[in-house]
Design a protein around this motif. Structure first.
Motif, PDB file in Angstrom:
ATOM      1  N   TRP A  81       0.855  -1.195   0.000  1.00  0.00           N
ATOM      2  CA  TRP A  81       0.000   0.000   0.000  1.00  0.00           C
ATOM      3  C   TRP A  81       0.885   1.236   0.000  1.00  0.00           C
ATOM      4  CZ3 TRP A  81      -5.094  -0.875  -0.520  1.00  0.00           C
ATOM      5  CH2 TRP A  81      -5.612  -2.101  -0.086  1.00  0.00           C
ATOM      6  N   ASP A 118       0.299   3.900   1.737  1.00  0.00           N
ATOM      7  CA  ASP A 118       0.385   4.300   3.131  1.00  0.00           C
ATOM      8  C   ASP A 118      -0.588   3.444   3.949  1.00  0.00           C
ATOM      9  OD1 ASP A 118      -2.239   5.507   2.815  1.00  0.00           O
ATOM     10  OD2 ASP A 118      -1.215   7.237   1.954  1.00  0.00           O
ATOM     11  N   LEU A 119      -0.470   3.499   5.249  1.00  0.00           N
ATOM     12  CA  LEU A 119      -1.288   2.679   6.138  1.00  0.00           C
ATOM     13  C   LEU A 119      -2.775   2.956   5.960  1.00  0.00           C
ATOM     14  CD1 LEU A 119      -1.372   0.599   8.443  1.00  0.00           C
ATOM     15  CD2 LEU A 119      -1.151   2.517  10.039  1.00  0.00           C
ATOM     16  N   GLU A 120      -3.128   4.230   5.813  1.00  0.00           N
ATOM     17  CA  GLU A 120      -4.538   4.609   5.706  1.00  0.00           C
ATOM     18  C   GLU A 120      -5.201   4.050   4.452  1.00  0.00           C
ATOM     19  OE1 GLU A 120      -1.989   6.720   6.436  1.00  0.00           O
ATOM     20  OE2 GLU A 120      -2.468   6.807   8.581  1.00  0.00           O
ATOM     21  N   SER A 121      -4.439   3.821   3.405  1.00  0.00           N
ATOM     22  CA  SER A 121      -5.015   3.220   2.198  1.00  0.00           C
ATOM     23  C   SER A 121      -5.626   1.863   2.514  1.00  0.00           C
ATOM     24  CB  SER A 121      -3.952   3.070   1.108  1.00  0.00           C
ATOM     25  OG  SER A 121      -3.505   4.325   0.674  1.00  0.00           O
ATOM     26  N   HIS A 122      -5.006   1.137   3.439  1.00  0.00           N
ATOM     27  CA  HIS A 122      -5.553  -0.154   3.842  1.00  0.00           C
ATOM     28  C   HIS A 122      -6.594  -0.012   4.941  1.00  0.00           C
ATOM     29  CE1 HIS A 122      -5.250  -4.114   6.153  1.00  0.00           C
ATOM     30  NE2 HIS A 122      -6.007  -4.322   5.108  1.00  0.00           N
ATOM     31  N   THR A 123      -6.199   0.632   6.041  1.00  0.00           N
ATOM     32  CA  THR A 123      -7.045   0.646   7.235  1.00  0.00           C
ATOM     33  C   THR A 123      -8.308   1.486   7.084  1.00  0.00           C
ATOM     34  OG1 THR A 123      -5.770   2.453   8.218  1.00  0.00           O
ATOM     35  CG2 THR A 123      -5.106   0.195   8.777  1.00  0.00           C
ATOM     36  N   VAL A 124      -8.255   2.516   6.250  1.00  0.00           N
ATOM     37  CA  VAL A 124      -9.423   3.362   6.022  1.00  0.00           C
ATOM     38  C   VAL A 124      -9.968   3.143   4.612  1.00  0.00           C
ATOM     39  CG1 VAL A 124     -10.300   5.726   5.951  1.00  0.00           C
ATOM     40  CG2 VAL A 124      -8.594   5.088   7.676  1.00  0.00           C
ATOM     41  N   GLY A 125      -9.114   3.346   3.610  1.00  0.00           N
ATOM     42  CA  GLY A 125      -9.555   3.256   2.221  1.00  0.00           C
ATOM     43  C   GLY A 125     -10.172   1.920   1.858  1.00  0.00           C
ATOM     44  N   ARG A 127     -10.666  -0.934   4.166  1.00  0.00           N
ATOM     45  CA  ARG A 127     -11.504  -1.533   5.213  1.00  0.00           C
ATOM     46  C   ARG A 127     -12.864  -0.872   5.385  1.00  0.00           C
ATOM     47  NH1 ARG A 127      -8.386  -4.366   9.393  1.00  0.00           N
ATOM     48  NH2 ARG A 127      -7.404  -6.060   8.251  1.00  0.00           N
ATOM     49  N   THR A 128     -13.039   0.345   4.915  1.00  0.00           N
ATOM     50  CA  THR A 128     -14.337   1.017   5.041  1.00  0.00           C
ATOM     51  C   THR A 128     -15.079   1.075   3.700  1.00  0.00           C
ATOM     52  OG1 THR A 128     -13.421   3.233   4.681  1.00  0.00           O
ATOM     53  CG2 THR A 128     -13.519   2.432   6.973  1.00  0.00           C
ATOM     54  N   HIS A 178       1.265  -4.741   9.709  1.00  0.00           N
ATOM     55  CA  HIS A 178       1.802  -3.811   8.723  1.00  0.00           C
ATOM     56  C   HIS A 178       3.278  -3.558   9.011  1.00  0.00           C
ATOM     57  CE1 HIS A 178      -2.544  -3.061   8.916  1.00  0.00           C
ATOM     58  NE2 HIS A 178      -2.418  -2.937   7.615  1.00  0.00           N
TER      59      HIS A 178
END
Length: 100
Positions: free
Chosen positions: A56, A58-65, A67-68, A91
């Motif tokens: 990814w 960045d982390l947010e691409s996975h955890t937010v982008g 997963r939501t 991660h």
């Protein structure tokens, strides 16, 4: 770049179905902003063990982008019933890398 890693234990009698469905589900994860690449590795020593690696931005691409997203709901519907136990996802960021 962030590397997501998950050890997947697939119910023994469902391995072939899992591999086929994983290929179908791949379209969902790869549609997410910030996704770079992914691979599924099959363990040689343990028959029903797999390693999922996802790169990814960045982390947010996975955890937010991801997963939501609606794509995650489809991914989950296709794949989550195969796992026993449910995988732990971690991660990582590169400290050192070398290629020949």
């Amino acid at each position: 770049m962030i590397l997501e890693a998950a050890i997947l234990y697939v119910k023994a009698d469902l391995k072939l179905h899992f591999e086929s469905d994983f290929e179908k589900a791949s379209a969902y994860i790869s549609s997410i902003e910030g996704y770079i690449s992914h691979s599924l590795q099959k363990c040689i020593e343990v028959e029903n063990k797999y390693l999922l690696l996802v790169e990814w931005q960045d982390l947010e691409s996975h955890t937010v982008g991801f997963r939501t997203s609606e794509a995650y709901l489809e991914w989950k519907k296709i794949l989550h019933h195969y796992y026993n136990p449910f995988p732990i996802v971690e991660h990582f960021e590169t400290v050192y890398s070398n290629t020949k």
